[in-house]
Design a protein around this motif. Structure first.
Motif: not given
Length: 61
Positions: A36-54
């Motif tokens: 989020x700090x890097x304004x990398x919206x794709x990486x934010x979405x990826x982290x959200x998917x990983x978090x939901x899976x976890x």
């Protein structure tokens, strides 16, 4: 009669919340915050998917 999807549904408009005291949750939340700090919206979405899976696999949420 409607058929129910075999896949869990999530409100993807909201970021998943980490579980207190879980190191994996903390690490994923930190990764998402850095994206989020890097304004990398794709990486934010990826982290959200990983978090939901976890959360689904390790916390049964």
């Amino acid at each position: 009669m409607t058929e129910q999807s075999p896949y869990p549904s999530f409100d993807v408009s909201r970021s998943p919340k980490p579980v207190d005291g879980c190191e994996s949750c903390r690490a994923l939340a930190a990764k998402r915050a850095a994206a989020r700090r890097a304004y990398d919206h794709s990486a934010v979405a990826d982290a959200n998917v990983l978090m939901r899976t976890h959360l689904r696999l390790d916390h049964r949420m």
